[in-house]
Design an enzyme around this catalytic site. Structure first.
Site: not given
Ligand code: THU
Length: 133
Positions: A44, A55, A89
């Site tokens: 983050e 991912e 993703c």
């Protein structure tokens, strides 16, 4: 490699998540057709939108290793419920593996198996040949 081992690797990877804002850790384990495993965890940022999902961390590792033929993704999260890859993703995974298998898990260790095409049936494709100046 069996599924339980792939799940174990994804869960292990989630321990390396950097998630001080959401406190939600995610781990991904991606196995290539050659049998190599690439793991990733979410990273983050104070500017939330710059967050990198687990991912995408894993797929970048695989592609940078020159191993673009991907077979299966396994995802584990710290929430109670099954964790599914986000839309961004899915699109990134579709670039390299439109026929990827996707294993999602919940915290109790239950799993569900999907195909990427089920989760993102209309993938954006950019045909370079059709590009006009
Ligand atoms: N996250 C992932 O790592 N993968 C997903 O597919 C969905 C969301 C992360 C991003 C963020 O750090 C946290 O989960 C909460 O959204």
């Amino acid at each position: 490699m069996d599924k339980s081992e792939l799940i174990r690797l994804a869960r292990e990877a989630s321990k390396k998540a950097y998630c001080p804002y959401s406190n939600f850790s995610v781990g991904a384990a991606l196995i290539s057709r050659q049998g190599q495993v690439y793991t990733g965890a979410n990273v983050e940022n104070a500017s939330y939108g710059l967050t990198i999902c687990a991912e995408r961390a894993a797929v970048v590792k695989a592609v940078n290793a020159g191993d673009m033929e991907l077979d299966t993704l396994c995802l584990c999260g710290s929430g109670e419920e099954y964790i599914y890859p986000c839309g961004a993703c899915l699109q990134v995974l579709a670039e390299f593996a439109p026929d990827l298998k996707v294993i999602v898990t919940d915290r109790r260790g239950n799993l569900r198996e999907h195909q990427l095409i089920e989760l993102l049936p209309f993938q954006f494709q950019f045909n370079v040949e059709e590009k006009t100046l």
